[in-house]
Design a protein around this motif. Structure first.
Motif, PDB file in Angstrom:
ATOM      1  N   VAL A  38       0.823  -1.203   0.000  1.00  0.00           N
ATOM      2  CA  VAL A  38       0.000   0.000   0.000  1.00  0.00           C
ATOM      3  C   VAL A  38       0.863   1.261   0.000  1.00  0.00           C
ATOM      4  O   VAL A  38       0.546   2.232  -0.685  1.00  0.00           O
ATOM      5  N   SER A  39       1.969   1.247   0.736  1.00  0.00           N
ATOM      6  CA  SER A  39       2.763   2.460   0.856  1.00  0.00           C
ATOM      7  C   SER A  39       3.782   2.659  -0.256  1.00  0.00           C
ATOM      8  O   SER A  39       4.259   3.779  -0.447  1.00  0.00           O
ATOM      9  N   VAL A  40       4.127   1.628  -1.011  1.00  0.00           N
ATOM     10  CA  VAL A  40       5.123   1.781  -2.073  1.00  0.00           C
ATOM     11  C   VAL A  40       4.509   1.610  -3.456  1.00  0.00           C
ATOM     12  O   VAL A  40       4.604   2.492  -4.312  1.00  0.00           O
ATOM     13  N   VAL A  41       3.879   0.486  -3.681  1.00  0.00           N
ATOM     14  CA  VAL A  41       3.438   0.130  -5.032  1.00  0.00           C
ATOM     15  C   VAL A  41       2.281   1.004  -5.509  1.00  0.00           C
ATOM     16  O   VAL A  41       2.307   1.510  -6.639  1.00  0.00           O
ATOM     17  N   ILE A  42       1.294   1.202  -4.675  1.00  0.00           N
ATOM     18  CA  ILE A  42       0.118   1.943  -5.123  1.00  0.00           C
ATOM     19  C   ILE A  42       0.437   3.401  -5.454  1.00  0.00           C
ATOM     20  O   ILE A  42       0.066   3.877  -6.532  1.00  0.00           O
ATOM     21  N   PRO A  43       1.140   4.170  -4.591  1.00  0.00           N
ATOM     22  CA  PRO A  43       1.468   5.548  -4.990  1.00  0.00           C
ATOM     23  C   PRO A  43       2.356   5.615  -6.238  1.00  0.00           C
ATOM     24  O   PRO A  43       2.136   6.467  -7.111  1.00  0.00           O
ATOM     25  N   ALA A  44       3.326   4.727  -6.334  1.00  0.00           N
ATOM     26  CA  ALA A  44       4.200   4.728  -7.512  1.00  0.00           C
ATOM     27  C   ALA A  44       3.405   4.391  -8.766  1.00  0.00           C
ATOM     28  O   ALA A  44       3.603   5.011  -9.825  1.00  0.00           O
ATOM     29  N   MET A  58       9.354   6.570  -9.018  1.00  0.00           N
ATOM     30  CA  MET A  58      10.309   5.896  -8.134  1.00  0.00           C
ATOM     31  C   MET A  58      10.567   6.725  -6.867  1.00  0.00           C
ATOM     32  O   MET A  58      10.657   6.180  -5.765  1.00  0.00           O
ATOM     33  N   ILE A  59      10.689   8.031  -7.026  1.00  0.00           N
ATOM     34  CA  ILE A  59      10.923   8.905  -5.864  1.00  0.00           C
ATOM     35  C   ILE A  59       9.712   8.886  -4.938  1.00  0.00           C
ATOM     36  O   ILE A  59       9.857   8.763  -3.713  1.00  0.00           O
ATOM     37  N   VAL A  60       8.514   8.988  -5.505  1.00  0.00           N
ATOM     38  CA  VAL A  60       7.299   8.950  -4.689  1.00  0.00           C
ATOM     39  C   VAL A  60       7.177   7.603  -3.978  1.00  0.00           C
ATOM     40  O   VAL A  60       6.832   7.550  -2.796  1.00  0.00           O
ATOM     41  N   GLY A  61       7.496   6.502  -4.662  1.00  0.00           N
ATOM     42  CA  GLY A  61       7.455   5.188  -4.028  1.00  0.00           C
ATOM     43  C   GLY A  61       8.450   5.065  -2.892  1.00  0.00           C
ATOM     44  O   GLY A  61       8.142   4.514  -1.842  1.00  0.00           O
ATOM     45  N   ALA A  62       9.657   5.604  -3.092  1.00  0.00           N
ATOM     46  CA  ALA A  62      10.679   5.542  -2.037  1.00  0.00           C
ATOM     47  C   ALA A  62      10.289   6.389  -0.825  1.00  0.00           C
ATOM     48  O   ALA A  62      10.452   5.961   0.324  1.00  0.00           O
ATOM     49  N   VAL A  63       9.765   7.574  -1.074  1.00  0.00           N
ATOM     50  CA  VAL A  63       9.351   8.441   0.039  1.00  0.00           C
ATOM     51  C   VAL A  63       8.163   7.833   0.782  1.00  0.00           C
ATOM     52  O   VAL A  63       8.148   7.793   2.020  1.00  0.00           O
ATOM     53  N   ALA A  64       7.186   7.343   0.038  1.00  0.00           N
ATOM     54  CA  ALA A  64       6.019   6.728   0.677  1.00  0.00           C
ATOM     55  C   ALA A  64       6.421   5.461   1.439  1.00  0.00           C
ATOM     56  O   ALA A  64       5.909   5.192   2.521  1.00  0.00           O
ATOM     57  N   GLY A  65       7.356   4.675   0.890  1.00  0.00           N
ATOM     58  CA  GLY A  65       7.847   3.490   1.587  1.00  0.00           C
ATOM     59  C   GLY A  65       8.578   3.849   2.869  1.00  0.00           C
ATOM     60  O   GLY A  65       8.431   3.177   3.892  1.00  0.00           O
TER      61      GLY A  65
END
Length: 86
Positions: A38-44, A58-65
């Motif tokens: 939920v925190s990495v894959v979905i926002p990315a 990728m940046i949004v996924g890393a920050v959300a992760g």
């Protein structure tokens, strides 16, 4: 730090009173995969789908992760309770 090092039958020495302490209930990390998804894959995926920009996704996924990992660590730290061993 002791909150994150627990194994089964692990006893920690309290630095304030020199007594052995154990957690009341050890948390299960079975929900970790769901939190990671939920925190990495979905926002990315949403950024990639709507903006079609891979580096930003990728940046949004890393920050959300990172926020997801921090949130799980904070939850564990705040909800772990200790008791004296039997």
């Amino acid at each position: 730090m002791e909150v994150f090092k627990f194994k089964t039958n692990h006893v920690t020495l309290c630095s304030n009173c020199d007594l052995g302490i154990v957690p009341k209930n050890i948390k299960s990390w079975n929900f970790g995969f769901l939190v990671g998804f939920v925190s990495v894959v979905i926002p990315a995926f949403l950024i990639l789908r709507y903006y079609n920009n891979f580096p930003v996704a990728m940046i949004v996924g890393a920050v959300a992760g990172s926020i997801g990992i921090f949130s799980m660590a904070l939850y564990t730290y705040l909800t772990t309770e200790f008791e004296e061993p039997d």
